[in-house]
Design an enzyme around this catalytic site. Structure first.
Site, PDB file in Angstrom:
ATOM      1  N   GLN A 112     -10.744   0.912   1.455  1.00 37.02           N
ATOM      2  CA  GLN A 112     -11.253   0.018   0.417  1.00 37.02           C
ATOM      3  C   GLN A 112     -10.120  -0.768  -0.261  1.00 37.02           C
ATOM      4  OE1 GLN A 112     -11.575   3.311   0.540  1.00 37.02           O
ATOM      5  NE2 GLN A 112     -11.304   4.294  -1.461  1.00 37.02           N
TER       6      GLN A 112
ATOM      7  N   HIS B  17       7.917  15.369   8.976  1.00 36.61           N
ATOM      8  CA  HIS B  17       7.017  14.272   8.584  1.00 36.61           C
ATOM      9  C   HIS B  17       5.570  14.547   8.990  1.00 36.61           C
ATOM     10  CE1 HIS B  17       9.167  11.124   6.611  1.00 36.61           C
ATOM     11  NE2 HIS B  17      10.119  11.097   7.515  1.00 36.61           N
TER      12      HIS B  17
ATOM     13  N   TYR C 113       0.846  -1.187   0.000  1.00 33.98           N
ATOM     14  CA  TYR C 113       0.000   0.000   0.000  1.00 33.98           C
ATOM     15  C   TYR C 113       0.885   1.243   0.000  1.00 33.98           C
ATOM     16  CZ  TYR C 113      -3.492   3.445   0.757  1.00 33.98           C
ATOM     17  OH  TYR C 113      -4.286   4.534   0.574  1.00 33.98           O
TER      18      TYR C 113
ATOM     19  N   ASN D 266      -2.391   6.557   6.494  1.00 38.55           N
ATOM     20  CA  ASN D 266      -2.973   7.361   7.573  1.00 38.55           C
ATOM     21  C   ASN D 266      -3.642   6.445   8.605  1.00 38.55           C
ATOM     22  OD1 ASN D 266      -5.387   6.505   6.451  1.00 38.55           O
ATOM     23  ND2 ASN D 266      -5.742   8.404   5.338  1.00 38.55           N
TER      24      ASN D 266
ATOM     25  N   ASP E 212      16.604   6.588   4.660  1.00 38.51           N
ATOM     26  CA  ASP E 212      15.253   6.785   4.124  1.00 38.51           C
ATOM     27  C   ASP E 212      15.209   6.532   2.626  1.00 38.51           C
ATOM     28  OD1 ASP E 212      14.195   7.449   6.552  1.00 38.51           O
ATOM     29  OD2 ASP E 212      14.363   9.621   6.266  1.00 38.51           O
TER      30      ASP E 212
ATOM     31  N   SER F 144       6.227   8.560  13.056  1.00 40.48           N
ATOM     32  CA  SER F 144       7.663   8.366  12.890  1.00 40.48           C
ATOM     33  C   SER F 144       8.450   9.019  14.035  1.00 40.48           C
ATOM     34  CB  SER F 144       8.080   8.965  11.543  1.00 40.48           C
ATOM     35  OG  SER F 144       9.369   8.533  11.199  1.00 40.48           O
TER      36      SER F 144
ATOM     37  N   GLU G 265      12.540   4.371  16.696  1.00 40.69           N
ATOM     38  CA  GLU G 265      12.517   3.849  15.322  1.00 40.69           C
ATOM     39  C   GLU G 265      13.867   4.141  14.651  1.00 40.69           C
ATOM     40  OE1 GLU G 265       9.995   6.111  12.789  1.00 40.69           O
ATOM     41  OE2 GLU G 265      10.032   4.653  11.144  1.00 40.69           O
ATOM     42  N   HIS G 266      14.268   5.403  14.635  1.00 43.38           N
ATOM     43  CA  HIS G 266      15.571   5.805  14.098  1.00 43.38           C
ATOM     44  C   HIS G 266      16.442   6.266  15.250  1.00 43.38           C
ATOM     45  CE1 HIS G 266      12.635   6.783  10.818  1.00 43.38           C
ATOM     46  NE2 HIS G 266      13.520   6.130  10.093  1.00 43.38           N
TER      47      HIS G 266
ATOM     48  N   GLN H  77      13.095  14.825  10.658  1.00 48.35           N
ATOM     49  CA  GLN H  77      12.059  14.016  11.309  1.00 48.35           C
ATOM     50  C   GLN H  77      10.805  14.850  11.560  1.00 48.35           C
ATOM     51  OE1 GLN H  77      12.294  10.770  11.725  1.00 48.35           O
ATOM     52  NE2 GLN H  77      10.150  10.914  12.236  1.00 48.35           N
TER      53      GLN H  77
ATOM     54  N   HIS I 235      -0.371 -40.412  19.820  1.00 54.78           N
ATOM     55  CA  HIS I 235       0.959 -39.913  19.481  1.00 54.78           C
ATOM     56  C   HIS I 235       2.008 -40.982  19.780  1.00 54.78           C
ATOM     57  CE1 HIS I 235      -0.999 -36.034  19.219  1.00 54.78           C
ATOM     58  NE2 HIS I 235       0.126 -35.452  18.861  1.00 54.78           N
TER      59      HIS I 235
END
Lengths: 427, 427
Positions: free
Chosen positions: B186, B258, B124, B209, B356, B233, B322-323, B255, B415
């Site tokens: 959708q 963003h 996506y 989003n 990035d 982020s 994250e970073h 950063q 078994h």
């Protein structure tokens, strides 16, 4: 048993359909207990332990004395069996360790990937009639190899306030750092939020009933990872006339005894083999202590005749079985062609039981078709992959312009600027 | 900017708290659209494309002519920048390929682990002002290396019914097999259930989003895997007097641009550095086109003075950024000690922008503290690990007794029987 003769591909999805459950009712209960445990901690854990396990406990943590008692209470033969299984699991999972992967992608740009252990993990082991100490092996052994710092195990107490001694023995043998007598939804909620007695963990592993399954799903909404989504256990066998019908029947039955909702499927290019297996099932099933369970699962089982191996392989890949046994002249063909399966067992002397207990592979595997998109539990399940990079002046000169152009095209000027400033300083 | 002086460890969790969002309202909308897409397929997709994207499309699939047009419309410089980035990403992710791991755990018991590609995946890519063609690189390149058979890309059409040409160019360059002009809930619902136009996939990757985020979460309840849960982020920089304040400021700002909810943190053992960075931010921020966004994020940013590097490391591991950029005399100390971070950038010439876009590492990384329990996207994200085993007569004789004892102790007679039958046949 449902015998199906050469089904057309457009009917496969219907034939291979797994039973679906509505979890809406359960979800409400699970959410309520989560809320209460989040708010009240141990008080809520005590309440639900009393309701679901019928007991009030002073302390949830298993003491060294209890572990000592457990060690003394189980037979030497069981101990040495568990130790043999542990040794094999340790060997196979240790071999899965990976080195740092380091690449200079362009002169001056050094990138590498390393794995680091998840620091705090939780293992859930169900109580009840079948004490799954084998699952303790499958989860605690790789966790210890990975280097997880805290390995918490939760298992429900019985009516006398105890956990099965084989579970305690195995947990102690495999480096579990804390064992708690807490079960069900309250255990999962406790490990999700942390309480006075139960440490908060980052990832929860292990099987359980539908309440535990839904609780684990809910835990993911609070930032906790889980091993994988769960469903009823499954076995698909592909066999031809090189297979031993009695062995095939015994494997199908070992799957069937897990639960009435177990999925049991035989695919064969030989009608003779299908009939021989059917007869064997009828005779073997009568001897089983859990025959009532097995009979229900076998009722829903499917014996599918398929005219050739290529079509059989396609059907099997469409199903994506948790366990896949191959007893076929063309075992290489199936091994090479299978893309959707949790664990594959090859040949007449490789029963599923081997992987369930002692061969060394993991038995925590994707069910419900999840073999299409999830790995079984392995060493990496207890680690995270991290990347690192170190760029020299030459390196940033080599890739700087490309970054500027791309950042500008994405409308991210500050991203560009971080490079421009550096490039200018070098000029 | 919030300056914090030597906070006590018991205040860290409060200081490092990420904003939480209630998603209950969104969830209802997402569930409704899922239900409708499941039931009505393309008809529902058309309805919501009209509502959310303001356009009615005859066909959702991007045609070869549209791709041709896109290729011709973008500059040679952007093309060669994307190609350079692709080459580096290809190199780094190809190096992540693993061989079959094969172990004879005990004589006659051969176990191995192999990875097989997830057959059908969905990417996506959001639309809007910043066309994230870099994310196409980060997802399609490893998917192609892994060998995924179907690589479907969904991205919302603009008001004229088009997808940004850089996205189309990159998707075409990287082996995406089908590009669809469908966005939002959708698109995720379509890839979850399959419609006449949108293929059903097994795993969905990519940012979006909050509607897309919740939709991806919901998709997991229908058997689809996702790359990881998402959040705003984040960047945390640890820097001392060896850092260049202008560079540090530019990274924090990259950063901040963003989104207003971006998390921006500086940790330092040097008050002088903190003050210098603060001044740099004030001057650099005025030049940014996205300065309104950046200013809001910077308002919530934190500049934390810590008295020594060990405490700083502990705090950073508690946060799990994250970073994570390291500009410190003691970079080895931080590199070795960091256990919770998505991607690590070392030294003055290693801006986050490099990772990035073009250094070769992946930019799809765990936010929101998920670095504690999730890997960033890497080659393995597009594969599943499967195990295989083949046991000889000698092998089953070596482990058979242990399996029998363990199966019996777990109350699973069938078994045990699967092994007993085989052992008897060998005698």
């Amino acid at each position: 048993m449902n015998k199906i003769d050469n089904p057309k591909p457009d009917t496969w999805s219907e034939i291979l359909k797994r039973p679906t459950k509505t979890i809406d009712d359960i979800e409400v209960t699970v959410k309520e207990i989560f809320k209460e445990v989040q708010k009240k901690g141990d008080e809520a854990v005590a309440k639900y332990t009393s309701i679901f396990d019928g007991i009030t406990l002073e302390n949830y943590e298993v003491t060294p004395a209890e572990i000592e008692e457990a060690i003394n209470s189980i037979s030497d033969e069981l101990k040495s069996s568990i130790q043999l299984a542990k040794a094999n699991i340790l060997k196979f999972h240790t071999a899965q360790k990976t080195d740092r992967i380091s690449v200079e992608t362009i002169e001056g740009v050094n990138c590498w990937q390393e794995k680091r252990p998840i620091q705090k993990i939780g293992l859930y082991i169900p109580g009840g009639t079948a004490p799954l100490f084998s699952t303790v092996l499958m989860l605690a052994v790789p966790a210890e190899i990975a280097g997880c710092k805290e390995i918490v195990l939760c298992s429900p107490p019985d009516k006398t306030g105890k956990i099965n001694p084989a579970i305690l023995y195995t947990a102690h043998l495999c480096g579990v750092t804390k064992i708690l007598k807490v079960g069900g939804i309250q255990a999962i909620a406790g490990m999700t939020f942390g309480t006075q007695s139960i440490p908060k963990v980052y990832k929860i592993f292990g099987p359980g009933n539908q309440f535990v399954t839904v609780a684990k799903q809910l835990a993911t909404q609070f930032g906790v990872a889980i091993d994988m989504p769960a469903g009823p256990s499954e076995l698909l066998i592909v066999a031809d006339d090189t297979a031993v019908p009695a062995f095939v029947a015994s494997d199908l039955l070992s799957q069937a005894e897990h639960g009435t909702d177990s999925q049991v499927i035989l695919v064969s290019t030989s009608i003779r083999l299908i009939e021989a297996v059917e007869a064997e099932i009828q005779s073997q099933i009568e001897e089983l202590p859990r025959k009532e369970i097995a009979k229900k699962a076998i009722e829903n089982s499917k014996l599918i005749y398929i005219e050739n191996d290529q079509i059989a392989l396609d059907l099997i890949n469409e199903y994506g079985p948790e366990h896949f046994i191959i007893c076929s002249e063309f075992d290489d063909f199936y091994c090479n062609g299978i893309v959707n399966a949790g664990s594959v067992f090859i040949g007449n002397y490789t029963p599923e039981s081997a992987g369930d207990y002692a061969s060394g592979t993991n038995h925590t595997l994707p069910t419900n078709g999840y073999a299409k998109n999830y790995s079984g539990v392995n060493l990496d399940s207890f680690m995270k992959s991290m990347t690192f990079q170190k760029i020299s002046k030459t390196g940033i000169q080599n890739i700087g312009r490309a970054i500027e152009v791309m950042a500008e095209a994405e409308g991210l000027q500050a991203h560009k600027n971080a490079v421009t400033l550096r490039l200018k300083s070098i000029e």
